[in-house]
Design a protein around this motif. Structure first.
Motif, PDB file in Angstrom:
ATOM      1  N   LEU A  73     -12.570   6.037  12.654  1.00 15.36           N
ATOM      2  CA  LEU A  73     -11.512   5.894  11.647  1.00 15.36           C
ATOM      3  C   LEU A  73     -11.703   6.903  10.521  1.00 15.36           C
TER       4      LEU A  73
ATOM      5  N   ALA B 131      -9.293   2.188  -1.894  1.00 13.95           N
ATOM      6  CA  ALA B 131      -8.224   1.416  -2.555  1.00 13.95           C
ATOM      7  C   ALA B 131      -7.190   0.889  -1.564  1.00 13.95           C
ATOM      8  N   LYS B 132      -7.230   1.416  -0.324  1.00 14.10           N
ATOM      9  CA  LYS B 132      -6.269   0.901   0.672  1.00 14.10           C
ATOM     10  C   LYS B 132      -6.592  -0.548   1.032  1.00 14.10           C
TER      11      LYS B 132
ATOM     12  N   GLU C  17      -3.248   6.519   7.984  1.00 12.64           N
ATOM     13  CA  GLU C  17      -3.463   5.405   7.049  1.00 12.64           C
ATOM     14  C   GLU C  17      -4.657   4.538   7.407  1.00 12.64           C
TER      15      GLU C  17
ATOM     16  N   ILE D 117       0.840  -1.201   0.000  1.00 14.87           N
ATOM     17  CA  ILE D 117       0.000   0.000   0.000  1.00 14.87           C
ATOM     18  C   ILE D 117       0.872   1.247   0.000  1.00 14.87           C
ATOM     19  N   ARG D 118       0.526   2.195  -0.864  1.00 17.95           N
ATOM     20  CA  ARG D 118       1.219   3.483  -0.861  1.00 17.95           C
ATOM     21  C   ARG D 118       0.695   4.297   0.316  1.00 17.95           C
ATOM     22  N   ALA D 119       1.602   4.773   1.159  1.00 16.83           N
ATOM     23  CA  ALA D 119       1.208   5.528   2.359  1.00 16.83           C
ATOM     24  C   ALA D 119       1.052   6.999   2.015  1.00 16.83           C
ATOM     25  N   ASP D 120       0.182   7.288   1.046  1.00 18.31           N
ATOM     26  CA  ASP D 120       0.057   8.671   0.569  1.00 18.31           C
ATOM     27  C   ASP D 120      -0.432   9.617   1.668  1.00 18.31           C
ATOM     28  N   ARG D 121      -1.295   9.130   2.529  1.00 16.07           N
ATOM     29  CA  ARG D 121      -1.825   9.996   3.595  1.00 16.07           C
ATOM     30  C   ARG D 121      -0.766  10.252   4.672  1.00 16.07           C
TER      31      ARG D 121
ATOM     32  N   TYR E  72       3.992   0.444   2.308  1.00 16.20           N
ATOM     33  CA  TYR E  72       4.093  -0.575   3.356  1.00 16.20           C
ATOM     34  C   TYR E  72       3.511  -1.890   2.864  1.00 16.20           C
TER      35      TYR E  72
ATOM     36  N   LEU F 283      -9.465  10.380   9.241  1.00 13.71           N
ATOM     37  CA  LEU F 283      -8.868  10.553   7.914  1.00 13.71           C
ATOM     38  C   LEU F 283      -9.177  11.924   7.315  1.00 13.71           C
TER      39      LEU F 283
END
Lengths: 421, 421
Positions: free
Chosen positions: B142, B71-72, A374, A79-83, A96, B146
């Motif tokens: 959650l 998408a996560k 995330e 997963i891209r940890a963009d947040r 990750y 975000l």
């Protein structure tokens, strides 16, 4: 000529022993101090696992039955940890690899399923094991239930008392769980006689599980970390990650952070990358993230030591704080081990990997930041890798790729977060 | 001419209201009993969600920011239950759509993320809500974390006391959680005055959360089930499942089993299949699986009723046991609601869906069988769908395809399994 490393659905595990520039120092018999012979392990392990333990073959086939079970949750997500990147304002790109989607919530089933299957193939009816945080015990219980076996688990006392859900999990899978040290074994009774208030340790629990397995012909022992075949099975993590990063347009990460207790999650994630460094001209840096309270790599000695308190296991050359070291009862129960896997230790010794120690405070702060950006609450073990990665990311160069091994989720560790808050 | 239903990465939610052969009976104002006007809801919900609540548009676009969060962990896995099939000796083929991989461990984040995003877009700073088993409260906490909001959750007392980990989860995400009925609201104080020992109910907790939201301009309310827009958001489950089954070579399942409390998981999984039945000539049977202790569909009346104990919500035409019905404190806290989503009720009323009641005993037995064969410990709610599917599978025809909605994992419900064992 070597086969390239990386696959979304690996058919083989990758064995770094084939590519180390120097061989891993062999395990020694604790009595004779001579290199261990395969037959010395036969009372504990099935033949196939002993072969893997001593193998220098580069790729070892994953049995079809094991691949079918893996397929229930693998490939685990990358997963891209963009947040998290935005929360940090980093110039780097953070990914990750998340092992928390397994039915047991961690990476441990990767080897549990393989070990249970080989044991079942050779007629074993029961396995014994130890567990620190409970993740390994629950994973082996799960694996045993899939192949018609039962399992008897010794759980480190501090964890047994603070994490009852792990015991429930083992019982749901039809296994039993004891607090260690227990009065069921000579090793346990000896420790209790010396120190009735002990919080326990993995080294003690191993002694108990080994003692019971060694006493019966149809009972074998299974270890959730440290040994070479455990590192091997975990390489599905890194093999997938190589392929998944490639799908995301990344040929290689600049730096890989994994938490290190016994070493299996770190090895599983990083060995394929180290293999690519050694054979494919890649140059990913690998960082072992350990707790400051149990700083095996950063403060231990690299020498032969036994794996348990009673001294019944083979002697292994590893970074160690001494087999009688009892770490404080930190929340990351899975990182409370006095030694480090011989293959990981060898990699550190050869300069193929670095170590860093992280305080529990920094680890939880990073875990909370990660959860709130995330969404996933990381296992306390995993927060050590997150913390080191977060610190690195703050200073990262533009576009630098950081890979974090998220070994599991922290759902059953929520009381630890609550205590931190 | 209609667009085909099904996608591995849906860009739009599917709205069954567009395809129902008769319109869903409208919600009524509890005072006037006249059909509700959009402005009647503006003190509780953002405009976009009100539009969705009343929409008969067939596809509604998923905002890009919401799709990025989905998408996560999405598409959630569709898994062939080959090991369960073998354990049952069934001639059928069983698949399950597993929502437990979300960071909150259930399907609830699918709508929580959407609701939080629309609220954040319109300037809301805080959300209130109720929660039964705690899954919804944790999911909304959650989602709020975000998008930079906080959340205040009233958790049904029986669940608040037996499931402290859910509260820890909400706190990790920066939200607060109260036991309901509480002395923080007039609705709560009224109930406590009448029955200080009450175990609480969703209907009571809704009254409390609505009261607090209605009293402040920058505070909105969010509901985790029942309403049309919630059903809408959950259709990502079924839209993915249609595409995933197709990948597995299955054009349509013969029968779909989903657990039904307020109805959102069932609707999310099944509405796309019902839509295909209505518009694409498919013929999948859908079965709503509810607890025998709270048999809304199988024993309730289909009539207008309010959604909460204080009677402050709109009146909705639904299967109901009466808003003052207090179900026993069964472990499947998420299924303890007196009513059923109007869209699900309408589908049942039109014969597009059947209902079946499952005892807690049968549900746990099926959950244990599932855990020991497939590895995943299902949430107590999900075990109701598993139990009905298992019973069906024993008599299935050769090759018949059975789809189970596994709404979440049971990791935080392990004490309930322990009690069952």
């Amino acid at each position: 000529m070597t086969t390239p490393i990386g696959s979304l659905a690996p058919t083989h595990w990758y064995n770094l022993a084939a590519d180390f520039p120097e061989p891993v120092p062999p395990p020694l018999h604790p009595g004779t101090r001579e290199p261990l012979r395969p037959e010395d392990l036969e009372h504990l392990f099935p033949r196939e696992l002993i072969n893997q333990e001593l193998s220098t073959e580069r790729f070892i086939e994953i049995p079809q039955a094991v691949r079918e079970v893996y397929a229930k949750w693998r490939p685990s997500p990358l997963i891209r940890a963009d947040r998290l990147e935005r929360a940090l304002g980093t110039r780097g790109r953070i990914f990750y690899k998340y092992e928390g989607v397994s039915p047991a919530g961690s990476h441990k089933p990767n080897t549990a399923v393989a070990q249970a299957w080989y044991n079942a193939q050779e007629g074993t009816t029961r396995l014994t094991t130890e567990t620190g945080a409970g993740q390994w015990g629950a994973s082996l219980a799960l694996a045993c239930s899939l192949f018609g076996m039962s399992c008897e688990v010794w759980q480190v006392r501090s964890s047994y008392e603070s994490k009852p859900y792990r015991r429930y999990q083992m019982e749901v899978y039809g296994s039993t769980c004891h607090s260690s040290p227990s009065d069921l074994t000579r090793a346990g009774r000896d420790v209790l006689a010396r120190d009735p208030q002990t919080t326990g340790s993995l080294g003690m629990a191993i002694s108990e599980a080994v003692e019971v397995a060694a006493a019966s012909d149809d009972v074998h022992y299974a270890l959730g970390s440290v040994l070479n075949h455990v590192m091997l099975h975990q390489t599905v993590i890194g093999l997938e990650a190589v392929a998944q990063l490639r799908q995301a347009g990344v040929d290689q990460p600049d730096v890989v952070f994994g938490c290190a207790g016994g070493g299996s999650n770190l090895a599983g994630l990083s060995f394929p990358f180290i293999g690519r460094n050694l054979t494919e001209g890649a140059s990913s840096r690998v960082v072992a993230c350990e707790p400051a309270a149990c700083p095996t790599i950063t403060q231990g000695e690299y020498r032969y030591d036994v794996g348990d308190v009673a001294g019944t296991t083979p002697m292994m050359k590893m970074y160690t704080l001494g087999a009688d070291f009892v770490p404080p009862a930190i929340h990351a129960g899975g990182l409370r081990y006095h030694g480090m896997a011989p293959m990981v230790s060898h990699a550190v010794h050869l300069g193929l990997m670095d170590g860093v120690a992280v305080s529990q405070e920094d680890a939880f702060a990073a875990g909370l930041l990660f959860a709130r950006s995330e969404g996933i609450v990381p296992a306390p073990e995993s927060t050590h890798a997150v913390a080191a990665a977060v610190e690195y990311a703050r200073e990262a160069r533009q576009g630098e790729v950081i890979l974090i091994g998220l070994s599991g989720n922290g759902v059953l560790d929520l009381p630890a977060y609550e205590a931190y808050l």
